[in-house]
Design a protein around this motif. Structure first.
Motif, PDB file in Angstrom:
ATOM      1  N   LEU A   1     -12.345  -0.349   9.498  1.00 37.14           N
ATOM      2  CA  LEU A   1     -12.421  -1.151   8.290  1.00 37.14           C
ATOM      3  C   LEU A   1     -13.868  -1.295   7.832  1.00 37.14           C
ATOM      4  O   LEU A   1     -14.181  -1.157   6.647  1.00 37.14           O
ATOM      5  CB  LEU A   1     -11.825  -2.529   8.582  1.00 37.14           C
ATOM      6  CG  LEU A   1     -11.270  -3.298   7.409  1.00 37.14           C
ATOM      7  CD1 LEU A   1     -10.189  -2.495   6.730  1.00 37.14           C
ATOM      8  CD2 LEU A   1     -10.718  -4.630   7.885  1.00 37.14           C
ATOM      9  N   ARG A  29     -15.343   0.201   4.401  1.00 35.74           N
ATOM     10  CA  ARG A  29     -15.965  -0.696   3.419  1.00 35.74           C
ATOM     11  C   ARG A  29     -17.394  -0.273   3.114  1.00 35.74           C
ATOM     12  O   ARG A  29     -17.835  -0.317   1.980  1.00 35.74           O
ATOM     13  CB  ARG A  29     -15.963  -2.129   3.937  1.00 35.74           C
ATOM     14  CG  ARG A  29     -14.572  -2.679   3.974  1.00 35.74           C
ATOM     15  CD  ARG A  29     -14.545  -4.159   3.675  1.00 35.74           C
ATOM     16  NE  ARG A  29     -13.176  -4.586   3.532  1.00 35.74           N
ATOM     17  CZ  ARG A  29     -12.618  -5.539   4.268  1.00 35.74           C
ATOM     18  NH1 ARG A  29     -13.325  -6.177   5.172  1.00 35.74           N
ATOM     19  NH2 ARG A  29     -11.359  -5.865   4.080  1.00 35.74           N
ATOM     20  N   ALA A  67      -7.074  -0.188   3.966  1.00 42.34           N
ATOM     21  CA  ALA A  67      -8.266  -1.035   4.015  1.00 42.34           C
ATOM     22  C   ALA A  67      -8.321  -2.007   2.838  1.00 42.34           C
ATOM     23  O   ALA A  67      -8.905  -3.080   2.940  1.00 42.34           O
ATOM     24  CB  ALA A  67      -9.522  -0.164   4.021  1.00 42.34           C
TER      25      ALA A  67
END
Lengths: 350, 215
Positions: free
Chosen positions: B12, B16, B52
């Motif tokens: 994640l 990101r 995500a």
């Protein structure tokens, strides 16, 4: 008071500066918050006022963000500050690349830019290899990027694609890397206080951008049939509310208000000369140089944005790219930092 | 279990950092109701992106589908897909094409069985009705699986989603992703009309996805 400040160690002086800045910001923020509450309970002002108020709040949060960044950078030392600026540079470049369409053939060049060029540049800064870090991107990377692109075997729009990538690297990586580089300049008798130099640069550039922004907002050219204000405001309106010089690029840029912005920011810079290694006149000149470079750079970035058909890097609200407009906030700094850095180095021979 | 959770966090973070993984809830709020998200398909990473972009609470009850030939070809990938993404494997090209004039496929329902099971057990699912990755940026025609599922589960909400930019992060044939901002836009839910034809419904669904490109 003055003597007391002079007797502090450099570290204490920088800390005092941050305490003052944070205090000012806190007072302004609380005032803004209260005004916002009152406004929500009984709306006394019109829509235009509300828009201006929101703009001001956005500006305030930007300022908070930048001050906190600098505080962290200073508190944790030059190497952490360098890493911090490397991260900002990474996000800025990410935003730049997102909004400049690339093709599949650019993939390897992009990998090179993000994962090789950017870290190397900041390592060179962190290790104070000034001779190499000033030429690494303009000389070595300049040739490396198109070579990698050419090897990808895709000639369409070759010059255009490479120009975009080179530009992105030069602005976001090369420009930004000069800010932490200021921390490593060693003026005789100025040890431990380089953070002031960074603060000086950022504060002066930010002041000139804010002044220009406020002038553009307050004295936007009136419609032909609108009532002309009288008195002092009328005179200022006639002086500052000129038609934009390059309306296709920027609807707010005209030479008069630009000049006013420069003058105010330079004077502010000169008044801050006591925290820099400069004398009054030198600080004035250095601030002027930084502001001219920063505001002109901002104008250039505006032209780029217009070309891409976007009003902001990361459109207001959240656009389809999800970009958050970091580049809008740092572009002036990216242009001002290298020019400021090299002017200082050249003039003072440090 | 712990390893899967840890890896989930790391993944994640990486996603990101590279893409922003921005979720734009444009046509509906993120809500813990049973949904079928259907999205355009341009990269294997679509699965990771939409995973995500979902908020933590929805991620645990939403199962993406993964093509078995890509996501199960090494033990590592298989482990990530099942443990971290909690994905449902489907055979690629197995989703039957809309019945042409010729003879229908032997058992058109077979490839959909894992999806039906997941929906029966109350999970939301993420599907890519194009079946395969597009090259042109324009989504291809939707396959009929979506229609079949919509018929079988009329109470499940159908949410269109547009995944933007992912193909630039990692084009076909590359292994290192580059940082480019991506976003997932979720549109207003659509519903299957009482006597809507299959093709008409699938085209309408596709248009709902394409329309999200420019909002």
């Amino acid at each position: 008071m003055n003597a007391f400040l002079r007797n502090l160690t450099p570290t204490q002086q920088v800390a005092a500066l941050f305490v003052i800045v944070f205090g000012l910001l806190a007072v302004i923020s609380i005032a803004t918050l209260l005004v916002g509450f009152r406004e929500r309970r009984n709306a006394a002002h019109g829509e235009a006022w509300l828009r201006e108020f929101n703009d001001f709040r956005a500006l305030l949060s930007t300022t908070w963000f930048m001050v906190v960044v600098f505080w962290i950078g200073w508190a944790l030392g030059p190497s952490v500050a360098t890493v911090l600026f490397a991260i900002i540079s990474f996000f800025a470049l990410r935003e730049f690349i997102t909004l400049s369409p690339t093709r599949r053939g650019d993939h390897r060049s992009l990998i090179l830019a993000f994962f090789v060029v950017l870290p190397i540049q900041f390592v060179l800064v962190g290790t104070a290899r000034f001779d190499l870090f000033t030429v690494f991107i303009p000389v070595y990377v300049f040739i490396a990027i198109p070579v990698v692109s050419a090897l990808a075997n895709d000639p369409s729009h070759f010059l255009e694609r490479n120009a975009k990538l080179q530009w992105g690297i030069t602005v976001c990586v090369y420009g930004m890397s000069h800010v932490p580089a200021l921390l490593l300049l060693s003026f005789p008798g100025y040890e431990g206080k380089s953070a002031f130099l960074v603060f000086f640069l950022v504060f002066v550039v930010q002041t000139c951008m804010v002044v220009q922004h406020l002038i553009a907002r307050q004295f936007a050219p009136l419609a032909a049939d609108a009532p002309q204000p009288t008195g002092l405001r009328g005179r200022l309106q006639r002086l500052l509310g000129r038609a934009p010089f390059a309306p296709n690029v920027s609807r707010s840029f005209n030479w008069t208000s630009w000049g006013v912005g420069m003058a105010i920011a330079s004077v502010v810079g000169a008044l801050m000369s006591f925290i820099t290694p400069f004398k009054f006149g030198q600080a004035l000149a250095m601030a002027l140089i930084a502001c001219v470079a920063g505001s002109m750079g901002h104008l250039v970035m505006k032209a780029l944005k217009r070309d891409r058909g976007i009003p902001n890097w990361g459109p207001k609200g959240v656009g389809v790219t999800g970009a958050n407009g970091l580049l809008d906030r740092v572009d002036a700094l990216c242009f001002a930092a290298p020019i400021f850095f090299h002017s200082v180095r050249w003039y003072f021979g440090v | 279990m712990f390893a899967a959770k840890l890896l989930g966090w790391i993944l994640l973070g990486v996603v990101r950092l590279l893409t922003g993984a921005q979720a734009r809830w444009w046509g509906c709020p993120p809500k813990a109701e049973q949904r079928i998200y259907f999205a355009n398909h341009q990269s294997h990473l679509d699965l990771v992106m939409i995973w995500a972009a979902l908020p933590e609470e929805l991620r645990s009850i939403t199962r993406p589908i993964a093509a078995r030939d890509y996501w199960a070809n090494t033990p590592m990938k298989r482990w990530i897909t099942t443990e971290v993404f909690n994905a449902i494997y489907v055979e690629r090209g197995g989703t039957p094409a809309p019945a042409e004039e010729g003879a229908p496929a032997p058992d058109p329902m077979a490839p959909l069985m894992p999806l039906i099971e997941a929906l029966r057990s109350g999970d939301s699912i993420i599907i890519f009705p194009e079946g395969t990755r597009g090259h042109t940026g324009e989504p291809q025609k939707f396959k009929s699986g979506l229609y079949t599922l919509a018929q079988m589960f009329p109470e499940v909400v159908l949410v269109p989603a547009w995944i933007d930019n992912v193909q630039r992060v990692m084009p076909k044939g590359e292994i290192v992703p580059v940082p480019i901002l991506c976003s997932v836009t979720f549109g207003a839910p659509i519903a299957l009309g009482a006597d809507e034809e299959r093709r008409a419904f699938l085209d309408r669904a596709r248009e709902a996805v394409v329309a999200l490109r420019n909002v």
